[in-house]
Design a protein around this motif. Structure first.
Motif, PDB file in Angstrom:
ATOM      1  N   ILE A  42       5.520  73.084  44.702  1.00  0.00           N
ATOM      2  CA  ILE A  42       6.626  73.359  45.612  1.00  0.00           C
ATOM      3  C   ILE A  42       7.817  72.536  45.158  1.00  0.00           C
ATOM      4  CG2 ILE A  42       5.017  73.787  47.509  1.00  0.00           C
ATOM      5  CD1 ILE A  42       6.109  71.079  48.669  1.00  0.00           C
ATOM      6  N   SER A  43       8.972  72.725  45.814  1.00  0.00           N
ATOM      7  CA  SER A  43      10.159  72.010  45.375  1.00  0.00           C
ATOM      8  C   SER A  43      11.047  71.658  46.570  1.00  0.00           C
ATOM      9  CB  SER A  43      10.951  72.843  44.370  1.00  0.00           C
ATOM     10  OG  SER A  43      12.003  72.087  43.789  1.00  0.00           O
ATOM     11  N   VAL A  44      12.080  70.887  46.282  1.00  0.00           N
ATOM     12  CA  VAL A  44      13.148  70.594  47.232  1.00  0.00           C
ATOM     13  C   VAL A  44      14.432  71.147  46.634  1.00  0.00           C
ATOM     14  CG1 VAL A  44      14.458  68.802  48.441  1.00  0.00           C
ATOM     15  CG2 VAL A  44      12.010  68.491  48.015  1.00  0.00           C
ATOM     16  N   MET A  45      15.178  71.931  47.421  1.00  0.00           N
ATOM     17  CA  MET A  45      16.412  72.542  46.917  1.00  0.00           C
ATOM     18  C   MET A  45      17.526  72.463  47.950  1.00  0.00           C
ATOM     19  SD  MET A  45      15.277  75.994  44.869  1.00  0.00           S
ATOM     20  CE  MET A  45      14.362  75.911  43.321  1.00  0.00           C
ATOM     21  N   GLU A  46      18.766  72.482  47.452  1.00  0.00           N
ATOM     22  CA  GLU A  46      19.928  72.570  48.309  1.00  0.00           C
ATOM     23  C   GLU A  46      19.999  73.969  48.907  1.00  0.00           C
ATOM     24  OE1 GLU A  46      19.769  71.709  45.058  1.00  0.00           O
ATOM     25  OE2 GLU A  46      21.581  70.600  44.481  1.00  0.00           O
ATOM     26  N   ALA A  47      20.542  74.076  50.105  1.00  0.00           N
ATOM     27  CA  ALA A  47      20.594  75.359  50.806  1.00  0.00           C
ATOM     28  C   ALA A  47      21.310  76.423  49.996  1.00  0.00           C
ATOM     29  CB  ALA A  47      21.266  75.181  52.162  1.00  0.00           C
ATOM     30  N   SER A  48      22.360  76.049  49.283  1.00  0.00           N
ATOM     31  CA  SER A  48      23.203  77.041  48.605  1.00  0.00           C
ATOM     32  C   SER A  48      22.576  77.623  47.350  1.00  0.00           C
ATOM     33  CB  SER A  48      24.552  76.418  48.245  1.00  0.00           C
ATOM     34  OG  SER A  48      24.383  75.329  47.353  1.00  0.00           O
ATOM     35  N   ILE A  49      21.482  77.048  46.863  1.00  0.00           N
ATOM     36  CA  ILE A  49      20.913  77.538  45.600  1.00  0.00           C
ATOM     37  C   ILE A  49      19.497  78.076  45.750  1.00  0.00           C
ATOM     38  CG2 ILE A  49      22.332  75.874  44.310  1.00  0.00           C
ATOM     39  CD1 ILE A  49      19.336  74.651  43.679  1.00  0.00           C
ATOM     40  N   ILE A  50      18.997  78.182  46.971  1.00  0.00           N
ATOM     41  CA  ILE A  50      17.622  78.650  47.151  1.00  0.00           C
ATOM     42  C   ILE A  50      17.549  80.143  46.829  1.00  0.00           C
ATOM     43  CG2 ILE A  50      15.736  78.997  48.791  1.00  0.00           C
ATOM     44  CD1 ILE A  50      16.749  76.565  50.318  1.00  0.00           C
ATOM     45  N   PRO A  51      16.752  80.540  45.842  1.00  0.00           N
ATOM     46  CA  PRO A  51      16.630  81.970  45.511  1.00  0.00           C
ATOM     47  C   PRO A  51      15.962  82.740  46.647  1.00  0.00           C
ATOM     48  CG  PRO A  51      15.739  80.563  43.762  1.00  0.00           C
ATOM     49  CD  PRO A  51      15.933  79.694  44.957  1.00  0.00           C
ATOM     50  N   GLU A  52      16.249  84.019  46.739  1.00  0.00           N
ATOM     51  CA  GLU A  52      15.637  84.857  47.771  1.00  0.00           C
ATOM     52  C   GLU A  52      14.131  85.003  47.567  1.00  0.00           C
ATOM     53  OE1 GLU A  52      17.651  88.567  47.869  1.00  0.00           O
ATOM     54  OE2 GLU A  52      19.534  87.728  48.625  1.00  0.00           O
ATOM     55  N   THR A  53      13.658  84.701  46.375  1.00  0.00           N
ATOM     56  CA  THR A  53      12.233  84.835  46.080  1.00  0.00           C
ATOM     57  C   THR A  53      11.392  83.739  46.729  1.00  0.00           C
ATOM     58  OG1 THR A  53      12.618  83.585  44.041  1.00  0.00           O
ATOM     59  CG2 THR A  53      12.618  86.001  43.886  1.00  0.00           C
ATOM     60  N   LEU A  54      12.036  82.644  47.159  1.00  0.00           N
ATOM     61  CA  LEU A  54      11.302  81.514  47.713  1.00  0.00           C
ATOM     62  C   LEU A  54      11.465  81.465  49.231  1.00  0.00           C
ATOM     63  CD1 LEU A  54      12.184  78.743  45.095  1.00  0.00           C
ATOM     64  CD2 LEU A  54      10.325  80.417  45.057  1.00  0.00           C
ATOM     65  N   ARG A  55      10.503  80.817  49.894  1.00  0.00           N
ATOM     66  CA  ARG A  55      10.594  80.685  51.342  1.00  0.00           C
ATOM     67  C   ARG A  55      10.656  79.206  51.720  1.00  0.00           C
ATOM     68  NH1 ARG A  55       5.480  79.906  54.003  1.00  0.00           N
ATOM     69  NH2 ARG A  55       3.730  79.837  52.515  1.00  0.00           N
ATOM     70  N   ILE A  56      11.277  78.937  52.849  1.00  0.00           N
ATOM     71  CA  ILE A  56      11.500  77.570  53.328  1.00  0.00           C
ATOM     72  C   ILE A  56      10.317  77.121  54.177  1.00  0.00           C
ATOM     73  CG2 ILE A  56      12.967  76.148  54.810  1.00  0.00           C
ATOM     74  CD1 ILE A  56      15.339  77.830  53.880  1.00  0.00           C
ATOM     75  N   LEU A  57       9.870  75.881  53.957  1.00  0.00           N
ATOM     76  CA  LEU A  57       8.694  75.339  54.640  1.00  0.00           C
ATOM     77  C   LEU A  57       9.048  74.324  55.725  1.00  0.00           C
ATOM     78  CD1 LEU A  57       6.493  74.652  51.477  1.00  0.00           C
ATOM     79  CD2 LEU A  57       6.331  76.621  53.019  1.00  0.00           C
ATOM     80  N   ASP A  58      10.327  74.079  55.944  1.00  0.00           N
ATOM     81  CA  ASP A  58      10.750  73.044  56.898  1.00  0.00           C
ATOM     82  C   ASP A  58      10.059  73.215  58.250  1.00  0.00           C
ATOM     83  OD1 ASP A  58      12.421  72.752  54.783  1.00  0.00           O
ATOM     84  OD2 ASP A  58      14.275  72.708  55.923  1.00  0.00           O
ATOM     85  N   GLY A  59       9.649  72.089  58.822  1.00  0.00           N
ATOM     86  CA  GLY A  59       9.052  72.101  60.152  1.00  0.00           C
ATOM     87  C   GLY A  59       7.540  72.219  60.155  1.00  0.00           C
ATOM     88  N   GLN A  60       6.948  72.595  59.029  1.00  0.00           N
ATOM     89  CA  GLN A  60       5.492  72.689  58.975  1.00  0.00           C
ATOM     90  C   GLN A  60       4.885  71.290  58.833  1.00  0.00           C
ATOM     91  OE1 GLN A  60       3.865  75.552  56.243  1.00  0.00           O
ATOM     92  NE2 GLN A  60       5.538  77.014  56.554  1.00  0.00           N
TER      93      GLN A  60
END
Length: 287
Positions: free
Chosen positions: A229-247
């Motif tokens: 997994i990775s950490v990314m800035e909001a403006s560069i997150i590709p549509e292919t990936l999903r956000i895991l925040d809050g889990q």
């Protein structure tokens, strides 16, 4: 008697809308917090409407503010276009521009295209390196201007905006919060990498690096393949990936500062014009 909307008031208004914070908005436009607050009050007096709802911990734009924001951005863009037309004869030459690979890949293309449309005689030489490597290049005169990222408590340069960070994974990733994490991150010295690792240390979750690279496309492929997994800035997150925040097992991440560095006193006119344009566009082009 009708009172007109003033450019300086709109510029402060747009900065507050972008940063949702008076102190950060003031830093972004080079004014004091009290001056920005006063300008907002003057703008609210002119419009006769409340543009933000303010509390001790938050600044939220109102529906009226959202409507005004559309027109404010148009007015500021028209103002910059008018000035650029007048200043265009002096905007000619090469800009040696340094930026991290992730911003060059996902964020800068439309900004550079918009600038080139207004200043067709300006050419660019783009160097993609990490912020920590670009700073000495700027100091040694190898580049004219750079875009970098910094921890929010170690801000350098001219802040354009603050960027949220997110944990990201492939669409089929399933996490076990009792296990360590495999990480695909940018190399040592990257503010984004530092923020992710510090957050994991605070909750004492083990981790290991499976991919360390400047290439955002390689990180994306590693994450998509399920290797990490990775950490990314909001403006560069590709549509292919999903956000895991809050889990469970994914601690909150801080914001980072996105800033522009150049020698304002010594730079050529066209470099200064590009710096102003870059800061303005970064502040307005939100995710």
């Amino acid at each position: 008697m009708q009172r007109d909307l003033e450019i300086d008031l709109l510029r402060s208004f747009v900065a507050i809308a972008a940063h949702r914070n008076f102190t950060r908005a003031a830093e972004a436009i080079g004014r004091t917090q009290s001056a920005v607050s006063l300008q907002l009050k003057r703008l609210e007096d002119i419009t006769g409407e409340r543009l933000f709802e303010r509390s001790r911990n938050s600044v939220e734009i109102t529906p009226t503010g959202e409507a005004l924001l559309v027109y404010a951005n148009r007015i500021l863009s028209a103002n910059e276009a008018a000035l650029s037309h007048i200043r265009r004869p002096e905007a000619e030459g090469l800009v040696r521009f340094g930026a991290p690979d992730d911003y060059a890949s996902y964020l800068l293309a439309p900004i550079l295209a918009a600038f080139t449309a207004q200043y067709p005689l300006v050419q660019f030489e783009l160097t993609c390196e990490s912020s920590i490597d670009l700073i000495p290049m700027l100091e040694h005169g190898e580049i004219d201007i750079m875009l970098g990222t910094h921890q929010s408590d170690q801000v350098k340069g001219r802040v354009a905006r603050y960027e949220s960070l997110h944990w990201v994974a492939g669409p089929d990733y399933v996490d076990d919060p009792d296990q360590g994490l495999s990480l695909a991150l940018f190399p040592n010295g990257c503010a984004v990498r530092h923020a992710g690792l510090v957050a994991l240390e605070q909750i004492e979750r083990p981790w290991r690096i499976v991919c360390s690279t400047r290439s955002v496309s390689l990180i994306e492929q590693t994450v998509l393949n399920g290797a990490g997994i990775s950490v990314m800035e909001a403006s560069i997150i590709p549509e292919t990936l999903r956000i895991l925040d809050g889990q469970p097992g994914f601690p909150p991440l801080p914001e980072i500062a996105m800033s522009v560095h150049y020698n304002k006193a010594a730079c050529a006119p066209h470099v200064g014009i590009f710096a102003d344009f870059l800061v303005g566009e970064l502040g307005r082009r939100r995710v």
